[in-house]
Write a protein that holds these residues in place. Structure first.
Motif, PDB file in Angstrom:
ATOM      1  N   PRO A  44       0.799  -1.226   0.000  1.00 22.81           N
ATOM      2  CA  PRO A  44       0.000   0.000   0.000  1.00 22.81           C
ATOM      3  C   PRO A  44       0.833   1.277   0.000  1.00 22.81           C
ATOM      4  O   PRO A  44       0.423   2.285  -0.561  1.00 22.81           O
ATOM      5  N   VAL A  45       2.009   1.245   0.599  1.00 22.13           N
ATOM      6  CA  VAL A  45       2.863   2.444   0.600  1.00 22.13           C
ATOM      7  C   VAL A  45       3.369   2.719  -0.819  1.00 22.13           C
ATOM      8  O   VAL A  45       3.358   3.863  -1.293  1.00 22.13           O
ATOM      9  N   GLU A  46       3.787   1.667  -1.518  1.00 17.59           N
ATOM     10  CA  GLU A  46       4.243   1.828  -2.899  1.00 17.59           C
ATOM     11  C   GLU A  46       3.098   2.259  -3.798  1.00 17.59           C
ATOM     12  O   GLU A  46       3.273   3.075  -4.701  1.00 17.59           O
ATOM     13  N   ALA A  51       0.548   6.389  -6.941  1.00 18.83           N
ATOM     14  CA  ALA A  51      -0.676   7.156  -7.186  1.00 18.83           C
ATOM     15  C   ALA A  51      -0.412   8.649  -7.075  1.00 18.83           C
ATOM     16  O   ALA A  51      -0.897   9.438  -7.892  1.00 18.83           O
ATOM     17  N   ALA A  52       0.371   9.064  -6.095  1.00 25.27           N
ATOM     18  CA  ALA A  52       0.672  10.485  -5.915  1.00 25.27           C
ATOM     19  C   ALA A  52       1.502  11.015  -7.082  1.00 25.27           C
ATOM     20  O   ALA A  52       1.356  12.176  -7.479  1.00 25.27           O
ATOM     21  N   ALA A  53       2.345  10.176  -7.659  1.00 28.66           N
ATOM     22  CA  ALA A  53       3.192  10.602  -8.772  1.00 28.66           C
ATOM     23  C   ALA A  53       2.383  10.880 -10.035  1.00 28.66           C
ATOM     24  O   ALA A  53       2.850  11.583 -10.920  1.00 28.66           O
ATOM     25  N   LYS A  54       1.168  10.356 -10.111  1.00 29.67           N
ATOM     26  CA  LYS A  54       0.341  10.540 -11.304  1.00 29.67           C
ATOM     27  C   LYS A  54      -0.475  11.827 -11.260  1.00 29.67           C
ATOM     28  O   LYS A  54      -1.176  12.137 -12.216  1.00 29.67           O
ATOM     29  N   LEU A  63      -7.307  16.520  -4.022  1.00 29.70           N
ATOM     30  CA  LEU A  63      -7.603  15.163  -3.572  1.00 29.70           C
ATOM     31  C   LEU A  63      -7.468  15.051  -2.063  1.00 29.70           C
ATOM     32  O   LEU A  63      -8.348  14.511  -1.391  1.00 29.70           O
ATOM     33  N   TYR A  64      -6.387  15.591  -1.504  1.00 27.32           N
ATOM     34  CA  TYR A  64      -6.205  15.517  -0.058  1.00 27.32           C
ATOM     35  C   TYR A  64      -7.209  16.397   0.691  1.00 27.32           C
ATOM     36  O   TYR A  64      -7.581  16.077   1.813  1.00 27.32           O
ATOM     37  N   ALA A  65      -7.665  17.472   0.059  1.00 25.16           N
ATOM     38  CA  ALA A  65      -8.719  18.282   0.688  1.00 25.16           C
ATOM     39  C   ALA A  65     -10.005  17.468   0.784  1.00 25.16           C
ATOM     40  O   ALA A  65     -10.693  17.497   1.811  1.00 25.16           O
ATOM     41  N   LEU A  66     -10.324  16.711  -0.279  1.00 29.50           N
ATOM     42  CA  LEU A  66     -11.530  15.881  -0.254  1.00 29.50           C
ATOM     43  C   LEU A  66     -11.398  14.748   0.772  1.00 29.50           C
ATOM     44  O   LEU A  66     -12.364  14.434   1.479  1.00 29.50           O
ATOM     45  N   ILE A  67     -10.216  14.150   0.858  1.00 24.90           N
ATOM     46  CA  ILE A  67      -9.993  13.082   1.846  1.00 24.90           C
ATOM     47  C   ILE A  67     -10.162  13.648   3.250  1.00 24.90           C
ATOM     48  O   ILE A  67     -10.805  13.038   4.112  1.00 24.90           O
ATOM     49  N   ALA A  68      -9.603  14.831   3.503  1.00 28.67           N
ATOM     50  CA  ALA A  68      -9.690  15.448   4.829  1.00 28.67           C
ATOM     51  C   ALA A  68     -11.132  15.797   5.194  1.00 28.67           C
ATOM     52  O   ALA A  68     -11.509  15.744   6.368  1.00 28.67           O
ATOM     53  N   GLN A  69     -11.953  16.103   4.193  1.00 29.87           N
ATOM     54  CA  GLN A  69     -13.356  16.427   4.438  1.00 29.87           C
ATOM     55  C   GLN A  69     -14.228  15.183   4.529  1.00 29.87           C
ATOM     56  O   GLN A  69     -15.430  15.299   4.742  1.00 29.87           O
ATOM     57  N   GLY A  70     -13.629  14.011   4.352  1.00 31.73           N
ATOM     58  CA  GLY A  70     -14.378  12.764   4.431  1.00 31.73           C
ATOM     59  C   GLY A  70     -15.203  12.478   3.190  1.00 31.73           C
ATOM     60  O   GLY A  70     -16.133  11.677   3.235  1.00 31.73           O
ATOM     61  N   ALA A  96      -5.143   3.976  -0.477  1.00 30.68           N
ATOM     62  CA  ALA A  96      -3.723   3.954  -0.112  1.00 30.68           C
ATOM     63  C   ALA A  96      -3.223   5.362   0.213  1.00 30.68           C
ATOM     64  O   ALA A  96      -2.457   5.553   1.155  1.00 30.68           O
ATOM     65  N   LEU A  97      -3.676   6.359  -0.563  1.00 31.37           N
ATOM     66  CA  LEU A  97      -3.261   7.743  -0.300  1.00 31.37           C
ATOM     67  C   LEU A  97      -3.808   8.233   1.036  1.00 31.37           C
ATOM     68  O   LEU A  97      -3.147   8.997   1.738  1.00 31.37           O
ATOM     69  N   ALA A  98      -5.021   7.802   1.389  1.00 30.79           N
ATOM     70  CA  ALA A  98      -5.601   8.208   2.671  1.00 30.79           C
ATOM     71  C   ALA A  98      -4.872   7.532   3.831  1.00 30.79           C
ATOM     72  O   ALA A  98      -4.619   8.151   4.861  1.00 30.79           O
ATOM     73  N   ALA A  99      -4.530   6.265   3.661  1.00 29.82           N
ATOM     74  CA  ALA A  99      -3.858   5.519   4.730  1.00 29.82           C
ATOM     75  C   ALA A  99      -2.384   5.898   4.865  1.00 29.82           C
ATOM     76  O   ALA A  99      -1.822   5.844   5.957  1.00 29.82           O
ATOM     77  N   HIS A 100      -1.760   6.261   3.748  1.00 26.77           N
ATOM     78  CA  HIS A 100      -0.323   6.580   3.733  1.00 26.77           C
ATOM     79  C   HIS A 100      -0.119   7.901   2.994  1.00 26.77           C
ATOM     80  O   HIS A 100       0.244   7.910   1.821  1.00 26.77           O
ATOM     81  N   PRO A 101      -0.370   9.037   3.651  1.00 24.11           N
ATOM     82  CA  PRO A 101      -0.268  10.345   2.975  1.00 24.11           C
ATOM     83  C   PRO A 101       1.098  10.555   2.341  1.00 24.11           C
ATOM     84  O   PRO A 101       2.134  10.220   2.916  1.00 24.11           O
TER      85      PRO A 101
END
Length: 190
Positions: A44-46, A51-54, A63-70, A96-101
């Motif tokens: 999941p870390v890889e 995913a972040a590189a794309k 994307l991280y704003a949406l994750i933070a807002q649930g 994976a991005l939510a679990a491993h920022p």
């Protein structure tokens, strides 16, 4: 007594059937679905790094704003639209991005070897202006093939006395004639 024996046997058999059906359904529900099972070799870390590189910097931030807002569904939709991957892959990537920022990392540009005057000139997204003057005479060269580094090398050639090499380099990195380049270089050579 015999009249009660048959209804009691039917009741026991019906209870046993219900119990067997309940156990069978319980086992089916406890078995993991194939898409929910972890895939071998999918760390999941890889997955989060890939995913972040794309994502571009703006997509990463949104994307991280949406994750933070649930808002997981909106985050999956954003990732799906940004990358064009399938829904399942988008869901896994967002999870994976939510679990491993992951911090945003700009894509690394391929490193080029140090350019020499013999290399073909590169076009830049801006116009560079080089101005030389001596007394009342002023000359200007404007080109999107010049930058500080190239102009510095041209000036170094001119100041070292190699005016022909400096004029040739100037014509290679601009749209002026050799005569105009020589006139410009003559103003540089002090």
């Amino acid at each position: 007594m015999e009249s009660l024996l048959i209804p009691i046997l039917i009741l026991v058999l019906a209870g046993a059937g219900v119990l067997l059906a309940y156990r069978a359904l319980g086992r089916r529900g406890a078995r993991p679905r194939p898409e929910a099972m972890p895939q071998p070799g999918r760390d999941p870390v890889e997955l989060a790094r890939a995913a972040a590189a794309k994502l571009t910097q703006e997509q990463h931030r949104r994307l991280y704003a949406l994750i933070a807002q649930g808002q997981a569904m909106a985050a999956i939709k954003l990732y799906f639209e940004a990358t064009g991957e399938g829904l399942r892959a988008s869901r896994d990537a967002v999870g994976a991005l939510a679990a491993h920022p992951q911090p945003f990392r700009a894509p690394e540009a391929p490193q080029q070897a140090a350019s020499d005057d013999d290399d073909a000139p590169q076009r830049f997204p801006y116009r560079y202006r080089a101005i030389a003057s001596k007394g009342d005479v002023t000359r200007e060269v404007s080109s999107n093939m010049l930058n500080d580094e190239i102009y510095g090398r041209i000036r170094t050639l001119a100041k070292s006395g190699d005016t022909e090499a400096a004029a040739t380099a100037l014509t290679r990195h601009s749209d002026i004639s050799m005569k105009q380049a020589r006139e410009f270089i003559a103003l540089l050579d002090d």
